[in-house]
Every structure is written in structure tokens, then in C-alpha cells.
Design a protein around this motif. Sequence first.
Motif, PDB file in Angstrom:
ATOM      1  N   GLY A   1       0.811  -1.214   0.000  1.00  0.00           N
ATOM      2  CA  GLY A   1       0.000   0.000   0.000  1.00  0.00           C
ATOM      3  C   GLY A   1       0.841   1.257   0.000  1.00  0.00           C
ATOM      4  O   GLY A   1       0.523   2.233  -0.689  1.00  0.00           O
ATOM      5  N   VAL A   2       1.925   1.254   0.766  1.00  0.00           N
ATOM      6  CA  VAL A   2       2.818   2.406   0.806  1.00  0.00           C
ATOM      7  C   VAL A   2       3.421   2.657  -0.578  1.00  0.00           C
ATOM      8  O   VAL A   2       3.443   3.786  -1.074  1.00  0.00           O
ATOM      9  N   ILE A   3       3.901   1.594  -1.217  1.00  0.00           N
ATOM     10  CA  ILE A   3       4.504   1.726  -2.546  1.00  0.00           C
ATOM     11  C   ILE A   3       3.473   2.201  -3.560  1.00  0.00           C
ATOM     12  O   ILE A   3       3.763   3.041  -4.419  1.00  0.00           O
ATOM     13  N   GLU A   4       2.251   1.683  -3.447  1.00  0.00           N
ATOM     14  CA  GLU A   4       1.187   2.092  -4.376  1.00  0.00           C
ATOM     15  C   GLU A   4       0.909   3.587  -4.292  1.00  0.00           C
ATOM     16  O   GLU A   4       0.739   4.260  -5.325  1.00  0.00           O
ATOM     17  N   THR A   5       0.879   4.129  -3.068  1.00  0.00           N
ATOM     18  CA  THR A   5       0.565   5.559  -2.931  1.00  0.00           C
ATOM     19  C   THR A   5       1.658   6.424  -3.564  1.00  0.00           C
ATOM     20  O   THR A   5       1.363   7.435  -4.205  1.00  0.00           O
ATOM     21  N   ILE A   6       2.915   6.024  -3.411  1.00  0.00           N
ATOM     22  CA  ILE A   6       4.013   6.785  -4.017  1.00  0.00           C
ATOM     23  C   ILE A   6       3.914   6.708  -5.540  1.00  0.00           C
ATOM     24  O   ILE A   6       4.046   7.717  -6.243  1.00  0.00           O
TER      25      ILE A   6
ATOM     26  N   PHE B   1      13.609   5.546  -5.868  1.00  0.00           N
ATOM     27  CA  PHE B   1      12.381   4.970  -6.403  1.00  0.00           C
ATOM     28  C   PHE B   1      11.680   5.960  -7.326  1.00  0.00           C
ATOM     29  O   PHE B   1      11.196   5.594  -8.413  1.00  0.00           O
ATOM     30  N   LEU B   2      11.661   7.228  -6.943  1.00  0.00           N
ATOM     31  CA  LEU B   2      11.026   8.240  -7.788  1.00  0.00           C
ATOM     32  C   LEU B   2      11.784   8.416  -9.097  1.00  0.00           C
ATOM     33  O   LEU B   2      11.181   8.624 -10.153  1.00  0.00           O
TER      34      LEU B   2
END
Length: 338
Positions: free
Chosen positions: A95-100, A138-139
Motif C-alpha cells: 500500500g505504501v509503494i502504491e501511494t508513491i 524509487f522516484l
Amino acid sequence: MSVLALTMGEPAGIGPEIVLEAWRLRAAHAVPAFCVYGDPALLAARARHAGRTIPIAETGPQEAASRFEDALPVVPAARAMSDTPGTPDRGNAAGVIETIRRAAADADAGRVAGVVTAPIAKKPLYEAGFSFPGHTEFLGHLAEGFGHGPVRPVMMMAGPELRTVPVTIHIPLASVPATLTTEAIVETGRITADGLARRFGIARPRLAVAGLNPHAGEGGAMGGEDEAVVRPAVERLRAAGIEAFGPLPADTMFHAGARAGYDAALCMYHDQALIPAKALAFDETVNVTLGLPFIRTSPDHGTAFDIAGKGLARPDSLIAALKLAAAMAGRAAAGPER
């Protein structure tokens, strides 16, 4: 009116709390409009835990501006997240990765004005298979996936009195001399100068370049890297038309008189950059990622598991990150000042 995308961050940390506080203080602190990418149920629960009554509106980013004054706009994550303040759960990683990922995609597509990220915890992400050192890398990977070609993100700590940029970041201090190269310094300096012009409106940025060793090596008496690696980088930056100077002794670069002579300090390793920035203005310094095709800022602190859920977290740095992102977004179309 476009809003900023604000990711909720690590659910077990202070991210949800400072997000809620930033919205609650929106009028008193002139906080620019934002929408939160996260779990609306978790945010509502954390608000209740803190004794706050905060209305939450599930919405898309393009409708968020019209809701911001009356409710906290939340772009709901597809995955629910567990709310255990102080105890991270790797089950929240997806979920954290999805939001980013979603916030970055919306910024790249112009649906939001920029991305502001609340702190994440790396360990539970690593345990779930996350392969990047942190947000910044990651960005950069996401930006390349959006079709922008090779992207080299650069971290800047930007405060009211000082901006610093580390050339090497999250590596052991013992590894810095072997990792540091003239090319890395030059590339970091070029991205920094371009970011200062495009994002901060500085027409001719001035870069102070720190030496690696005490006294900038003192002519080789305290290490040869400053003459062999750093000085050639400064010369190449100047040849490229960038006003760079150094290598300078790091212990004399950060007093008020020295700071007046440059727009950003290019530092050789993590703590050389972050210690002076945080010492001068811990609650007002913002982590800015330069080199991305979209705007990204973040608070200068971490998840603070030790105080999560206790009502002690302050939103100052997050509010500063939101304000700086909004200012950069407003300046982007205008170009550098002359």
C-alpha cells in the motif's frame, strides 16, 4: 486550481498524524491545498485516537481542490493498511509503494502540481522485496518508467538560510573516498545548478564545493582526494559556465558570512550536508529532489516510531515542504528571475 499530492507515508509512523495536523492548521499556517494518497479509514482512526474531529472526503486529485476547505481530500489506496502506531508491519508495504507510485504518476501527468512525501520506513519495505535505497531512487526509477529517459535524482536539503546537496548519500563513511568521482561531482553540480534556476528562480546559481578531507586536504597533507578528484570537478563546472568555487574547508563554509556568498553548498557525503542544514533549521528544512521531471519535496525527518500515536509529532517540516512545493510549482512556468 491544481493541488499537491501528499503521500501518507509509513502507517505506523507519525506520517498520518502530521498529515492530519497540516490539514487542521491549513488556515492558521496558509497551507496550500493538497490531497492525501493513503488509507482513509486509517486516517479517520488516527484522528479519533488524537481526539480530533476531521472530516474526510474520498476523492480524485482533480476534484480535491473544491473539497479542501471543508474536508481532508483523500485519494484512497486500493489496499487497506493496518494501524499500529510504533510497530511497522511489512504487510503495509504494498500500500505504501502504491501511494508513491500513483502520486508520482499523477504529478507526471499534470493532474497534481507536485508530490510531497511523508516519511517511509525502509526496513518493512525491504522485507517485502522493495529494492531501492529510499524514496529518491524509487522516484527516479518511476520517472524513467514514465518515458523520461535516464534520470539521476539529486537530494537537496533546503532551509531558510542554507541549501546543501550531498554527492554521495546513503553509503558508509568508509566507502565515500572510493565512491566519490570527479564525474559524480560534476553531474551533481550541473543538476543542482539547473534545479536552482528552474525550481528556485535563481538566474546564475553560485555553488560552494566542500572538500572531502579536513582543511580541504591542505594541499595533499591530509589526503589527496581534494586535489585529484574535487578540484578538477570544480574546474569542469566553471568551464561549463556554472559559478562554482572550491574545494573549501567544510568547517568554515556554514557560518552566516560564508553562507551569504553562495546559493547551495555541494557536499561530499551525507552528514557533511545534513548536519549543518538540520542544525540551522530542523523544523523548517525541506528535502527536495532535483533532477526529476516533476516537483518532489519531503520533511527532513523520519518516521519517529517512538512518538507515533502519542500526540507529540509536529507538522512544521511537512508544512514547510508543502509550501516550498507550491512555491516551486508557481515558479516553474515563469523561468529564472533576471
